[in-house]
Design a protein around this motif. Structure first.
Motif, PDB file in Angstrom:
ATOM      1  N   THR A   1       0.847  -1.201   0.000  1.00 16.13           N
ATOM      2  CA  THR A   1       0.000   0.000   0.000  1.00 16.13           C
ATOM      3  C   THR A   1       0.877   1.245   0.000  1.00 16.13           C
ATOM      4  N   GLN A   2       1.886   1.214   0.849  1.00 21.38           N
ATOM      5  CA  GLN A   2       2.765   2.371   0.971  1.00 21.38           C
ATOM      6  C   GLN A   2       3.529   2.614  -0.339  1.00 21.38           C
ATOM      7  N   ALA A   3       4.045   1.539  -0.920  1.00 18.22           N
ATOM      8  CA  ALA A   3       4.832   1.664  -2.151  1.00 18.22           C
ATOM      9  C   ALA A   3       3.970   2.184  -3.298  1.00 18.22           C
ATOM     10  N   LEU A   4       2.740   1.656  -3.421  1.00 23.16           N
ATOM     11  CA  LEU A   4       1.855   2.102  -4.503  1.00 23.16           C
ATOM     12  C   LEU A   4       1.421   3.549  -4.278  1.00 23.16           C
ATOM     13  N   THR A   5       1.089   3.872  -3.031  1.00 27.08           N
ATOM     14  CA  THR A   5       0.643   5.229  -2.724  1.00 27.08           C
ATOM     15  C   THR A   5       1.734   6.243  -3.019  1.00 27.08           C
ATOM     16  N   SER A   6       2.973   5.907  -2.670  1.00 28.50           N
ATOM     17  CA  SER A   6       4.025   6.907  -2.919  1.00 28.50           C
ATOM     18  C   SER A   6       4.328   7.014  -4.407  1.00 28.50           C
TER      19      SER A   6
END
Ligand SMILES: [Zn+2]
Lengths: 80, 194
Positions: B99-104
């Motif tokens: 989630t974090q990787a996609l969001t950033s």
């Protein structure tokens, strides 16, 4: 009846939900529209024997809305 | 005393009956409850090519932009759900990290990543008889020329909305909403009897 979803192609009609006639024009000057013209916009629909532009949503599939033209006599569908 | 929360697959109660069935069919058909998975719903504009590029880099493969297809590499995959919607799937436990990787990767572009891991449960249906079994309840054509490996579809299996993914020639995975799991499991066991 098969309905052509613009994204998924032809699928059985039970995957779709009907959204009523398409191309119903919103009052051009809504502030000035009186009760009668609002009633006409909200409730009055043509009920043709023949070609009718309709809204459908591919509810069990990609969940996108689209328009088609369906012949109310033959159920033959042509893209809008 | 605080009770420990234990995750239980909605299909857990059927695992034994599925196993017995695989044995009874001599391996011609196996139904297997797949482990919990990371499942993220991704919404974004595929016309933003640099965004597609950044998201593809995070995933490790090209985001599939052709309707009803799957991109995959290793244990990670992404299923096309709509013209601006995908389901990213990976091993359990990667929810926060992915989630974090996609969001950033959005880098200010409009979009959303939502953890929907608990929404659907995965069931693998495999074997020479897999297609025949599914064809009892799926209206889509499962012919490999139209629905070969790398294809997916959201459709109805009997009366339940599911995602069907063809993994290879004889293997399918169905993604079933948790509340429909009992219905789908009993429907599959019933259809097998025919
Ligand atoms: Zn569709």
């Amino acid at each position: 009846m098969l309905i052509p979803c613009p994204w998924c192609g032809e699928r059985e009609d039970n995957e779709f939900t009907y959204g009523g006639p398409a191309q119903v024009a919103y009052p051009s000057d809504p502030e000035a529209a009186d009760d009668a013209s609002w009633a006409r916009y909200v409730f009055f629909r043509a009920n043709p024997k023949g070609k009718l532009a309709e809204r459908w949503v591919h509810s069990a599939g990609c969940r996108r809305w689209f328009n088609v033209v369906r012949d109310t006599v033959t159920h033959q569908i042509t893209p809008a | 005393m605080i009770a420990e929360a234990v995750r239980r697959s909605p299909f857990a109660g059927y695992a034994e009956r599925f196993a017995a069935l695989s044995e009874a069919t001599g391996g011609e058909l196996t139904i297997r409850v797949l482990p919990f998975a990371t499942q993220l719903n991704l919404r974004m504009d595929p016309k933003n090519l640099s965004l597609v590029q950044r998201i593809s880099e995070v995933l490790g493969f090209g985001l599939p932009v052709t309707p009803n297809t799957v991109g995959a590499k290793g244990d990670r995959r992404a299923l096309w759900l709509g013209p601006d919607e995908w389901l990213a799937v990976g091993p359990d436990g990667q929810q926060d990290e992915l989630t974090q990787a996609l969001t950033s990767a959005f880098n200010g572009a409009l979009g959303s990543v939502t953890d929907v891991s608990a929404n659907r449960t995965l069931l693998e249906i495999r074997g020479a008889k897999a297609r025949e079994l599914l064809a009892h309840g799926l209206a889509i054509d499962l012919d490999p020329r139209l629905f070969g490996p790398g294809r997916c579809a959201q459709t109805l299996l009997a009366k339940a909305q599911v995602i069907v993914e063809r993994r290879d020639e004889s293997g399918f995975v169905i993604y079933v909403r948790a509340s429909f799991a009992a219905y789908v499991a009993t429907w599959l066991l019933d259809a097998l009897a025919e």
